[in-house]
Design a protein around this motif. Structure first.
Motif, PDB file in Angstrom:
ATOM      1  N   ASN A  19       0.825  -1.206   0.000  1.00 24.03           N
ATOM      2  CA  ASN A  19       0.000   0.000   0.000  1.00 24.03           C
ATOM      3  C   ASN A  19       0.860   1.257   0.000  1.00 24.03           C
ATOM      4  O   ASN A  19       1.948   1.291   0.571  1.00 24.03           O
ATOM      5  N   ILE A  20       0.349   2.279  -0.643  1.00 25.94           N
ATOM      6  CA  ILE A  20       1.008   3.577  -0.665  1.00 25.94           C
ATOM      7  C   ILE A  20      -0.001   4.627  -0.207  1.00 25.94           C
ATOM      8  O   ILE A  20      -1.199   4.350  -0.078  1.00 25.94           O
ATOM      9  N   THR A  21       0.484   5.823   0.013  1.00 26.60           N
ATOM     10  CA  THR A  21      -0.398   6.891   0.479  1.00 26.60           C
ATOM     11  C   THR A  21      -1.569   7.096  -0.473  1.00 26.60           C
ATOM     12  O   THR A  21      -2.700   7.340  -0.053  1.00 26.60           O
ATOM     13  N   THR A  78      -9.670   9.813   0.959  1.00 27.90           N
ATOM     14  CA  THR A  78      -9.716  11.128   1.589  1.00 27.90           C
ATOM     15  C   THR A  78     -10.935  11.209   2.501  1.00 27.90           C
ATOM     16  O   THR A  78     -11.857  10.378   2.438  1.00 27.90           O
ATOM     17  N   ASP A  79     -10.965  12.224   3.351  1.00 26.30           N
ATOM     18  CA  ASP A  79     -12.125  12.425   4.224  1.00 26.30           C
ATOM     19  C   ASP A  79     -13.391  12.626   3.399  1.00 26.30           C
ATOM     20  O   ASP A  79     -14.467  12.127   3.766  1.00 26.30           O
ATOM     21  N   TRP A 105     -18.684  10.559   1.243  1.00 31.88           N
ATOM     22  CA  TRP A 105     -19.580  10.184   0.148  1.00 31.88           C
ATOM     23  C   TRP A 105     -19.996   8.716   0.272  1.00 31.88           C
ATOM     24  O   TRP A 105     -21.178   8.380   0.112  1.00 31.88           O
ATOM     25  N   ILE A 106     -19.010   7.856   0.571  1.00 39.14           N
ATOM     26  CA  ILE A 106     -19.316   6.424   0.666  1.00 39.14           C
ATOM     27  C   ILE A 106     -20.176   6.136   1.897  1.00 39.14           C
ATOM     28  O   ILE A 106     -21.137   5.353   1.829  1.00 39.14           O
ATOM     29  N   ASP A 107     -19.852   6.779   3.029  1.00 35.99           N
ATOM     30  CA  ASP A 107     -20.667   6.581   4.235  1.00 35.99           C
ATOM     31  C   ASP A 107     -22.117   6.981   3.991  1.00 35.99           C
ATOM     32  O   ASP A 107     -23.052   6.291   4.437  1.00 35.99           O
TER      33      ASP A 107
END
Length: 463
Positions: free
Chosen positions: A217-219, A224-225, A230-232
């Motif tokens: 994994n990378i940054t 993002t918040d 949006w997904i939540d």
């Protein structure tokens, strides 16, 4: 030619080497490669030891032929419209396109096998003319080639054949040189059946998790918040939908929250005009400029809102759907995940057309723009290494110190290794009668006979 190599191949529009991976593992030796993207060419050289920095327009033309002799020509070429001036056909019609330069190589070198790859749309109605010109020009040069498109995707191959859980439909045009005219221009079946799984494989049984791990994994994989918000929000929509509808899956149509404002108020003209069950024909009659597809989506969204407004209105307020926290493209949901219980349990793409959700079995095609799939259960995007796995590249494949964005782009533009491997194998088996008539052709047949059904082990053994 060294006895360790069964045939010579050239790699046009090579990218980082998807064709090279398959053809070299089959026993071929690359004698020429061209790639105009300098970052991709650097990765190609790093992994395959071959410079891919040429310019096909300068190396293959009416005046120049710098491309060496070879038995297999591979090209993932860009599709460009051909001239239709005077309803002409053939060579003159291709001038000014990159296919013209490929055709010049074919005219000069007559490789035993031509392997062309392109996006699915090449075989669609918008490119019927281009398709026909390609088929006719190959036949004019003495090649057996099917007029029926061979559309294939790696998710149709089982794991033991090198398949990958990625829907990546590509058109393959495969041709065999027939200098003696045995086929006499007759049509032939394509080497693979379009859209058909191989060996009875069930693509729905793919398990995406088999190719994922968190060690690379990378940054840039992190969300993002705003993306989490949006997904939540839409996850809450999905869970509430199941609760309010007694477990009925969300509708498969595009859900456009913006359209709900047309019928939000009891005084809305749309609501008053069309009631609780607006029909797309009514909308088109009231607004003749509306395309039928849009009228259909609007009518369904109006009806959805009117049926569920008791909880949809509070949901939009809770999450601020109509505030600047949600761009217009994030106020849309395309649910293609069937009975998956949560949005966070799906694979998502943040697309201009909305948030598209699919079951976590196999991925949509990798693309060369910022739509890298989000794996909901992992709460992150695919890593660059995972995208390389999806394209069938081995674990030792090295992208060097380039930015992850460059790797994502290269994988989005690349060709899947196992798809190439399978198509080449099936093509050689189909045209064995032509190939066995020459020593180079027999070497190609022998290479295929020695090869396993999957390129995976052969590639890992190279390192």
């Amino acid at each position: 030619m060294s006895s360790t190599h069964g045939f010579r191949f050239i790699d046009l529009f090579a990218g980082v080497g998807g064709f090279h991976a398959a053809l070299s593992a089959l026993g071929g030796k690359c004698v020429y490669a061209v790639e105009v993207d300098k970052k991709a060419a650097a990765v190609y050289e790093k992994n395959w030891g071959v410079k891919a920095l040429g310019d096909i327009t300068k190396d293959a033309s009416d005046e120049v032929m710098n491309v060496p002799a070879h038995e297999v020509l591979a090209a993932g070429f860009p599709c460009q419209p051909f001239s239709k001036s005077g309803a002409q056909r053939g060579m003159d019609e291709t001038r000014g396109t990159l296919y013209y330069n490929i055709l010049r190589i074919i005219q000069e070198r007559h490789p035993k096998i031509v392997l062309l790859e392109n996006v699915r749309n090449l075989a669609g109605p918008r490119h019927m003319h281009e398709w026909q010109v390609i088929i006719e020009t190959l036949r004019d040069e003495g090649y057996r080639v099917s007029e029926t498109p061979a559309v294939f995707s790696p998710h149709l191959l089982p794991p033991e054949r090198g398949g990958r859980p990625q829907v990546r439909e590509r058109v393959f045009i495969t041709a065999t040189y027939d200098p003696d005219g045995l086929t006499n221009g007759m049509d032939v079946d394509p080497p693979v059946l379009s859209g058909q799984p191989v060996d009875g494989w069930e693509p729905a049984t793919w398990h995406l998790e088999d190719l994922l791990d968190d060690s690379h994994n990378i940054t840039g994989c992190n969300l993002t918040d705003s993306e989490r918000l949006w997904i939540d929000a839409w996850n809450d929509f999905v869970e509430t939908w199941y609760e309010k509808t007694d477990g009925r899956r969300p509708p498969g149509m595009p859900i456009w929250a913006d359209s709900w404002t047309d019928v939000w108020s009891t005084k809305s003209a749309v609501r008053r005009a069309f009631g609780s069950t607006p029909h797309y024909k009514d909308l088109m009659e009231s607004d003749p400029t509306l395309p039928q597809w849009k009228a259909g989506h609007l009518a369904k969204n109006y009806a959805l809102f009117l049926e569920h407004e008791d909880w949809l209105k509070p949901w939009t307020r809770k999450w601020g759907i109509f505030t600047d926290k949600f761009p217009a493209s994030r106020r849309k949901l395309e649910w293609q995940a069937q009975d998956t219980p949560r949005l966070w349990d799906t694979v998502m793409q943040l697309r201009p057309s909305g948030i598209r959700a699919k079951r976590p079995t196999y991925l949509p095609a990798l693309v060369a723009i910022t739509q890298t799939s989000i794996v909901g259960p992992r709460e992150r995007r695919l890593s660059p290494r995972e995208t390389a796995r999806m394209q069938g590249l081995p674990e030792w494949f090295d992208f060097g110190a380039q930015a992850p964005s460059a790797t994502y782009k290269q994988m989005g533009n690349g060709v899947n290794v196992a798809a190439v491997w399978h198509v080449v194998r099936e093509h050689v088996l189909r045209d064995e009668d032509l190939l066995k008539r020459s020593a180079p052709g027999r070497r190609i047949i022998e290479a295929i006979a020695r090869a396993p059904l999957s390129p995976d082990a052969a590639l890992e053994a190279r390192h």
